[in-house]
Design an enzyme around this catalytic site. Structure first.
Site, short mmCIF file in Angstrom:
data_model
loop_
_atom_site.label_atom_id
_atom_site.label_comp_id
_atom_site.label_asym_id
_atom_site.label_seq_id
_atom_site.Cartn_x
_atom_site.Cartn_y
_atom_site.Cartn_z
N LYS A 119 20.76 3.90 35.26
CA LYS A 119 19.70 5.02 34.87
C LYS A 119 20.10 6.51 35.63
CE LYS A 119 16.74 5.06 32.78
NZ LYS A 119 16.52 5.30 31.15
N TYR A 143 20.35 -1.94 37.45
CA TYR A 143 19.54 -1.06 36.70
C TYR A 143 19.37 0.28 36.97
CZ TYR A 143 15.13 0.95 35.01
OH TYR A 143 14.13 1.51 34.44
N THR A 201 13.58 6.84 35.49
CA THR A 201 12.82 5.97 36.52
C THR A 201 13.03 6.64 37.72
OG1 THR A 201 12.61 3.91 37.60
CG2 THR A 201 14.98 4.61 36.51
N ASP A 202 11.93 6.17 38.38
CA ASP A 202 11.98 6.68 40.13
C ASP A 202 12.85 5.78 40.77
OD1 ASP A 202 10.36 4.42 39.96
OD2 ASP A 202 8.93 4.90 41.37
N GLU A 203 13.28 4.65 40.14
CA GLU A 203 14.21 3.90 40.90
C GLU A 203 15.73 4.45 41.21
OE1 GLU A 203 14.04 -0.39 39.49
OE2 GLU A 203 12.04 0.10 38.74
P1 NAD Z 1 11.36 -1.87 27.11
O1 NAD Z 1 12.67 -2.85 27.83
O2 NAD Z 1 10.07 -2.22 27.07
O3 NAD Z 1 11.86 -1.33 25.76
C1 NAD Z 1 13.19 -0.67 25.46
C2 NAD Z 1 13.69 -0.66 24.36
O4 NAD Z 1 15.03 -0.23 23.98
C3 NAD Z 1 13.35 -1.78 23.28
O5 NAD Z 1 12.61 -1.48 22.11
C4 NAD Z 1 14.82 -2.28 23.00
O6 NAD Z 1 14.98 -3.03 21.82
C5 NAD Z 1 15.61 -0.88 22.89
N1 NAD Z 1 17.19 -0.95 23.24
C6 NAD Z 1 17.66 -1.51 24.20
N2 NAD Z 1 18.89 -1.42 24.07
C7 NAD Z 1 19.14 -0.91 22.98
C8 NAD Z 1 20.37 -0.29 22.49
N3 NAD Z 1 21.66 -0.45 22.65
N4 NAD Z 1 20.03 0.65 21.19
C9 NAD Z 1 19.01 1.10 20.83
N5 NAD Z 1 17.84 0.39 21.29
C10 NAD Z 1 17.84 -0.22 22.42
O7 NAD Z 1 11.64 -0.59 28.14
P2 NAD Z 1 10.43 0.32 28.81
O8 NAD Z 1 9.78 -0.27 29.83
O9 NAD Z 1 9.51 0.58 27.47
O10 NAD Z 1 11.18 1.48 28.92
C11 NAD Z 1 11.53 2.69 28.40
C12 NAD Z 1 12.29 3.51 29.23
O11 NAD Z 1 11.37 3.95 30.25
C13 NAD Z 1 13.48 3.20 29.71
O12 NAD Z 1 14.51 4.16 29.74
C14 NAD Z 1 13.21 2.94 31.10
O13 NAD Z 1 14.33 3.16 31.80
C15 NAD Z 1 12.19 3.96 31.32
N6 NAD Z 1 11.12 3.73 32.53
C16 NAD Z 1 10.39 2.57 32.46
C17 NAD Z 1 9.28 2.17 33.26
C18 NAD Z 1 8.58 1.02 33.40
O14 NAD Z 1 7.68 0.74 34.34
N7 NAD Z 1 8.86 0.17 32.39
C19 NAD Z 1 9.19 3.16 34.54
C20 NAD Z 1 10.03 4.30 34.44
C21 NAD Z 1 10.77 4.67 33.41
P1 TYD Z 2 9.07 -5.63 37.95
O1 TYD Z 2 7.97 -5.57 37.16
O2 TYD Z 2 10.37 -6.21 37.77
O3 TYD Z 2 9.45 -3.68 38.06
P2 TYD Z 2 10.39 -3.29 39.10
O4 TYD Z 2 11.22 -4.35 39.61
O5 TYD Z 2 11.04 -2.26 38.10
O6 TYD Z 2 9.51 -2.50 39.97
O7 TYD Z 2 8.64 -5.85 39.35
C1 TYD Z 2 7.39 -5.43 40.01
C2 TYD Z 2 7.37 -5.71 41.43
O8 TYD Z 2 7.09 -7.23 41.43
C3 TYD Z 2 8.99 -5.97 42.13
O9 TYD Z 2 8.81 -5.56 43.82
C4 TYD Z 2 9.46 -7.45 42.15
C5 TYD Z 2 8.24 -8.21 42.05
N1 TYD Z 2 7.89 -9.28 41.28
C6 TYD Z 2 7.71 -10.45 41.74
O10 TYD Z 2 7.13 -10.69 42.90
N2 TYD Z 2 7.54 -11.61 40.80
C7 TYD Z 2 8.02 -11.51 39.62
O11 TYD Z 2 7.93 -12.61 38.79
C8 TYD Z 2 8.35 -10.59 39.02
C9 TYD Z 2 8.87 -10.18 37.57
C10 TYD Z 2 8.43 -9.26 40.08
#
Ligand code: NAD
Ligand code: TYD
Length: 351
Positions: free
Chosen positions: A161, A157, A132-134
């Site tokens: 990462k 989080y 993630t960019d975070e």
């Molecule tokens: P998500 O929370 O939707 O899904 C995570 C998946 O991992 C789930 O299917 C869960 O069952 C599985 N999981 C969790 N713990 C586990 C364990 N101990 N063993 C095996 N499986 C396990 O997540 P996402 O949003 O799809 O993100 C996927 C990846 O992409 C993550 O690594 C996240 O850090 C990265 N990412 C997400 C975003 C975003 O905006 N969602 C952006 C950048 C990077």
């Molecule tokens: P989120 O979807 O949790 O992603 P991330 O924290 O990984 O960026 O949140 C996106 C943005 O929205 C973040 O600045 C927090 C804000 N947010 C709200 O204002 N209300 C909400 O209920 C949630 C879940 C997030």
């Protein structure tokens, strides 16, 4: 070329799009999806490809070293695309432990198992960490995260990462394990768990519940359609240079409040409601602790070197996303029963 590829976290939001893309695009590959099926994992996300001959599912907790070893004993993987993680910042604030176990220890378990079963320096046998960019921290108003930006994670989080990114690089440098890492901005699209801003807002508008906006809604995120992230993962896995990092982003920055207002307008139209009715649901709530102000990605390296670019505009992507959630009410209803209701009550009940 025949290859056996492990995708972890394939039942989650992004993972399900990656698994579908690989199963459909590469019939000559065997795709093994290993997922613990936590609250965020849902095999329903893969119902359409669940019976494909080149797809296999193994329920696996990556924290469980013996389970990981058994998985790597059953298959000789030619590559790993690692997405399994705990992913929600708010949950990491209230209970960081799972983030340490899954994101750090789980990643190390995979690295060790891959290393032990793979000849070193075989550049085709890549460990790809989807990150993630975070990890880069929080930007003020100007500038972008590049691949050279120093890590400065600020939530449990993002710290977990960042740690896993460091472990992947450490295995690369120390043991010669070929790896790539990508750091992506916020994703949106079908199948995202409704604890995240966009699906939560869509669901709350549809069901006429308050829309919780943290603080003043001034925080900025850079949004990318999930299919475009899956396309980036595909090109990085196949053409990325081992040892390199690629930033992935939508060049699409939105203040949270402006994004919520846009969703309100789209939903009023799609639901045939009075213009302005959804925005009445907006409720400003206590800010997230340590809330990062702004994320913005410079993805020019990926664009120039590997020719990737986003395929949809934000308008198109949001339209597709809202349509999908409205057409898949049953998916949402299943998700928001049980554990989600408890989480929602704890998270927003007293704000
Ligand atoms: P998500 O929370 O939707 O899904 C995570 C998946 O991992 C789930 O299917 C869960 O069952 C599985 N999981 C969790 N713990 C586990 C364990 N101990 N063993 C095996 N499986 C396990 O997540 P996402 O949003 O799809 O993100 C996927 C990846 O992409 C993550 O690594 C996240 O850090 C990265 N990412 C997400 C975003 C975003 O905006 N969602 C952006 C950048 C990077
Ligand atoms: P989120 O979807 O949790 O992603 P991330 O924290 O990984 O960026 O949140 C996106 C943005 O929205 C973040 O600045 C927090 C804000 N947010 C709200 O204002 N209300 C909400 O209920 C949630 C879940 C997030």
């Amino acid at each position: 070329m025949k290859r056996v590829i492990l995708i972890t976290g394939g039942a989650g939001f992004i993972g399900s799009h990656v698994v579908r893309r690989f199963v459909r695009t590469y019939p000559e590959y065997t795709i093994v999806n290993a997922d613990k099926l936590t609250y965020a994992g849902n095999l329903g996300n893969l119902a359409d490809i669940g019976n494909e001959p080149n797809y296999l599912f193994r329920k696996t907790d990556i924290v469980d070293r013996q389970a990981v070893e058994a998985l790597f004993g059953e298959f000789r993987f030619d590559g790993v695309i690692h997405l399994a993680a705990e992913t929600h910042v708010d949950r990491s604030i209230t209970s960081p432990d799972e983030f340490i176990y899954t994101n750090i220890i789980g990643t190390v378990n995979l690295l060790k198992a891959f290393r032990e079963t793979t000849p070193v320096n075989d550049v085709k046998k890549l460990f790809y960490h989807v990150s993630t960019d975070e990890v880069y921290g929080s930007l003020e108003q100007g500038g972008f995260f590049t691949e050279q930006t120093s890590y400065d994670p600020r939530s449990p989080y993002s710290a977990s990462k960042a740690s896993s990114d460091h472990m992947v690089r450490a295995f690369g440098n120390t043991y010669g394990m070929p790896f790539v890492i990508s750091n992506c901005s916020n994703n949106y699209g079908p199948n995202q768990f409704p604890e995240k801003l966009i699906p939560l807002t869509i669901n709350n508008i549809e069901t006429m519940k308050p829309i919780p906006v943290y603080g003043k809604g001034e925080n900025i995120r850079d949004w990318l359609y999930v299919e475009d992230h899956a396309a980036a993962i595909d090109v990085i896995f196949h053409s990325g240079t081992p040892g390199e990092t690629y930033n992935v982003g939508g060049d699409n920055e939105w203040k949270n409040i402006d994004l919520v207002l846009l969703l309100c307008r789209i939903m009023d139209e799609k639901l045939g409601r009075r213009a302005g009715s959804s925005r009445e649901l907006i409720t400003f709530v206590t800010d997230r602790a340590g809330h990062d102000l702004r994320y913005a990605i410079d993805s020019s390296k990926l664009q120039k070197e590997l020719g990737w670019k986003p395929s949809v505009t934000f308008e198109q992507g949001l339209g597709l996303t809202v349509d999908w959630y409205l057409a898949n009410r049953k998916w949402m209803d299943t998700i928001i029963s049980g554990e989600y209701s408890k989480y929602y009550e704890e998270m927003y009940g007293n704000r």
